[in-house]
Motif scaffolding. Sequence first.
Motif, PDB file in Angstrom:
ATOM      1  N   PHE A   1      -1.326   5.558 -39.233  1.00 46.71           N
ATOM      2  CA  PHE A   1      -0.255   5.046 -40.082  1.00 46.71           C
ATOM      3  C   PHE A   1       0.656   4.080 -39.329  1.00 46.71           C
ATOM      4  O   PHE A   1       1.234   3.176 -39.927  1.00 46.71           O
ATOM      5  N   SER A   2       0.794   4.261 -38.039  1.00 47.69           N
ATOM      6  CA  SER A   2       1.612   3.341 -37.252  1.00 47.69           C
ATOM      7  C   SER A   2       0.987   1.950 -37.221  1.00 47.69           C
ATOM      8  O   SER A   2       1.662   0.946 -37.471  1.00 47.69           O
ATOM      9  N   VAL A   3      -0.296   1.883 -36.936  1.00 46.64           N
ATOM     10  CA  VAL A   3      -0.966   0.576 -36.873  1.00 46.64           C
ATOM     11  C   VAL A   3      -1.034  -0.061 -38.252  1.00 46.64           C
ATOM     12  O   VAL A   3      -0.664  -1.230 -38.426  1.00 46.64           O
ATOM     13  N   ILE A   4      -1.479   0.690 -39.251  1.00 50.07           N
ATOM     14  CA  ILE A   4      -1.617   0.139 -40.602  1.00 50.07           C
ATOM     15  C   ILE A   4      -0.248  -0.219 -41.188  1.00 50.07           C
ATOM     16  O   ILE A   4      -0.060  -1.304 -41.731  1.00 50.07           O
ATOM     17  N   GLY A   5       0.711   0.679 -41.060  1.00 47.85           N
ATOM     18  CA  GLY A   5       2.036   0.432 -41.627  1.00 47.85           C
ATOM     19  C   GLY A   5       2.745  -0.751 -40.984  1.00 47.85           C
ATOM     20  O   GLY A   5       3.316  -1.595 -41.677  1.00 47.85           O
ATOM     21  N   ASN A   6       2.710  -0.833 -39.669  1.00 46.03           N
ATOM     22  CA  ASN A   6       3.381  -1.944 -38.999  1.00 46.03           C
ATOM     23  C   ASN A   6       2.672  -3.272 -39.247  1.00 46.03           C
ATOM     24  O   ASN A   6       3.318  -4.313 -39.363  1.00 46.03           O
ATOM     25  N   THR A   7       1.344  -3.239 -39.353  1.00 45.12           N
ATOM     26  CA  THR A   7       0.612  -4.460 -39.697  1.00 45.12           C
ATOM     27  C   THR A   7       0.997  -4.923 -41.097  1.00 45.12           C
ATOM     28  O   THR A   7       1.199  -6.126 -41.337  1.00 45.12           O
TER      29      THR A   7
ATOM     30  N   TYR B   1       2.777  -8.470 -42.119  1.00 46.69           N
ATOM     31  CA  TYR B   1       2.193  -9.309 -43.162  1.00 46.69           C
ATOM     32  C   TYR B   1       3.193  -9.576 -44.291  1.00 46.69           C
ATOM     33  O   TYR B   1       3.351 -10.708 -44.738  1.00 46.69           O
ATOM     34  N   ALA B   2       3.872  -8.540 -44.741  1.00 37.72           N
ATOM     35  CA  ALA B   2       4.805  -8.686 -45.854  1.00 37.72           C
ATOM     36  C   ALA B   2       5.981  -9.585 -45.491  1.00 37.72           C
ATOM     37  O   ALA B   2       6.399 -10.422 -46.294  1.00 37.72           O
TER      38      ALA B   2
ATOM     39  N   VAL C   1       9.955  -5.208 -33.571  1.00 36.75           N
ATOM     40  CA  VAL C   1       9.850  -3.739 -33.599  1.00 36.75           C
ATOM     41  C   VAL C   1       8.435  -3.330 -33.999  1.00 36.75           C
ATOM     42  O   VAL C   1       7.853  -2.408 -33.405  1.00 36.75           O
ATOM     43  N   CYS C   2       7.861  -4.007 -34.972  1.00 37.84           N
ATOM     44  CA  CYS C   2       6.498  -3.683 -35.400  1.00 37.84           C
ATOM     45  C   CYS C   2       5.480  -3.930 -34.288  1.00 37.84           C
ATOM     46  O   CYS C   2       4.573  -3.114 -34.075  1.00 37.84           O
ATOM     47  N   VAL C   3       5.630  -5.029 -33.566  1.00 33.44           N
ATOM     48  CA  VAL C   3       4.706  -5.325 -32.470  1.00 33.44           C
ATOM     49  C   VAL C   3       4.819  -4.260 -31.375  1.00 33.44           C
ATOM     50  O   VAL C   3       3.807  -3.791 -30.837  1.00 33.44           O
ATOM     51  N   VAL C   4       6.036  -3.845 -31.054  1.00 35.12           N
ATOM     52  CA  VAL C   4       6.228  -2.800 -30.046  1.00 35.12           C
ATOM     53  C   VAL C   4       5.619  -1.482 -30.530  1.00 35.12           C
ATOM     54  O   VAL C   4       4.969  -0.765 -29.750  1.00 35.12           O
ATOM     55  N   ASP C   5       5.770  -1.156 -31.800  1.00 33.92           N
ATOM     56  CA  ASP C   5       5.189   0.081 -32.331  1.00 33.92           C
ATOM     57  C   ASP C   5       3.662   0.054 -32.296  1.00 33.92           C
ATOM     58  O   ASP C   5       3.018   1.055 -31.975  1.00 33.92           O
ATOM     59  N   ILE C   6       3.070  -1.085 -32.639  1.00 34.14           N
ATOM     60  CA  ILE C   6       1.605  -1.196 -32.580  1.00 34.14           C
ATOM     61  C   ILE C   6       1.124  -1.073 -31.138  1.00 34.14           C
ATOM     62  O   ILE C   6       0.144  -0.376 -30.854  1.00 34.14           O
ATOM     63  N   ALA C   7       1.823  -1.731 -30.210  1.00 33.09           N
ATOM     64  CA  ALA C   7       1.451  -1.630 -28.798  1.00 33.09           C
ATOM     65  C   ALA C   7       1.591  -0.189 -28.307  1.00 33.09           C
ATOM     66  O   ALA C   7       0.745   0.304 -27.551  1.00 33.09           O
TER      67      ALA C   7
ATOM     68  N   MET D   1      15.545 -11.979 -46.438  1.00 32.54           N
ATOM     69  CA  MET D   1      16.386 -11.573 -45.318  1.00 32.54           C
ATOM     70  C   MET D   1      16.616 -12.799 -44.446  1.00 32.54           C
ATOM     71  O   MET D   1      15.875 -13.782 -44.529  1.00 32.54           O
ATOM     72  N   ASP D   2      17.622 -12.692 -43.624  1.00 33.34           N
ATOM     73  CA  ASP D   2      17.869 -13.788 -42.705  1.00 33.34           C
ATOM     74  C   ASP D   2      16.780 -13.823 -41.638  1.00 33.34           C
ATOM     75  O   ASP D   2      16.079 -12.852 -41.397  1.00 33.34           O
ATOM     76  N   LYS D   3      16.650 -14.976 -40.982  1.00 31.63           N
ATOM     77  CA  LYS D   3      15.572 -15.157 -40.011  1.00 31.63           C
ATOM     78  C   LYS D   3      15.696 -14.211 -38.820  1.00 31.63           C
ATOM     79  O   LYS D   3      14.683 -13.749 -38.293  1.00 31.63           O
ATOM     80  N   MET D   4      16.922 -13.917 -38.406  1.00 33.25           N
ATOM     81  CA  MET D   4      17.106 -13.022 -37.262  1.00 33.25           C
ATOM     82  C   MET D   4      16.614 -11.616 -37.594  1.00 33.25           C
ATOM     83  O   MET D   4      15.948 -10.982 -36.774  1.00 33.25           O
ATOM     84  N   SER D   5      16.920 -11.116 -38.786  1.00 32.10           N
ATOM     85  CA  SER D   5      16.463  -9.774 -39.174  1.00 32.10           C
ATOM     86  C   SER D   5      14.944  -9.708 -39.234  1.00 32.10           C
ATOM     87  O   SER D   5      14.336  -8.745 -38.748  1.00 32.10           O
ATOM     88  N   ILE D   6      14.331 -10.733 -39.806  1.00 30.66           N
ATOM     89  CA  ILE D   6      12.871 -10.765 -39.882  1.00 30.66           C
ATOM     90  C   ILE D   6      12.274 -10.798 -38.472  1.00 30.66           C
ATOM     91  O   ILE D   6      11.312 -10.091 -38.175  1.00 30.66           O
ATOM     92  N   TRP D   7      12.862 -11.589 -37.598  1.00 29.29           N
ATOM     93  CA  TRP D   7      12.383 -11.689 -36.217  1.00 29.29           C
ATOM     94  C   TRP D   7      12.467 -10.328 -35.505  1.00 29.29           C
ATOM     95  O   TRP D   7      11.537  -9.918 -34.830  1.00 29.29           O
TER      96      TRP D   7
END
Length: 182
Positions: free
Chosen positions: A20-26, A30-31, A51-57, A40-46
Amino acid sequence: MERPETIVIQMIWNQMTIFFSVIGNTFVIYATLCHKAIQMDKMSIWIIINVCVVDIANSCLVLLPSLIAQYKGNWMFGKSFCYIHFTYRYSFMVANIVLLNFLSLNKLLRCLYPLRNLSSSRRQRLTVTLIAAALSAIPMCWSQYLWAQGLLFVPERSHDGQLHQSDLGSNQICFAYLYSAD
């Protein structure tokens, strides 16, 4: 000594967490990148993408080897990856904490100053990432110091001189490998 049912439940839980971590963060990456409905503002999206990349790693480099080591009952990835595994565990945790604090601070500024233009530049977004990376490097330096000083905990051998999986938690199998290799 853990009961076999407990080990099975932990392994099932770890498998579900990794999946679920890999699928959810991916899906979140994507979304946020492909759908303009998420406003959302660009900073929040960034920050959310970071956070998603760190969770997948974390799932791939920390949780997955721990699961495999727990399943096999021994550490089969070698001494170098054992050091990396230990270091990444805390580095990813620090990176997530720092990024979530930046996200909270960004939202706080948007609430305090709703009418101001708080657009973020590429430089500001890169600065946030570099600060998170620099702060998450602290556990790397600290763990190098601990390894060099020999201050890390290594489990003791059992009465028959062997290191058994039932005597070890999933996080200690790597240390047991280092202990048996020396």
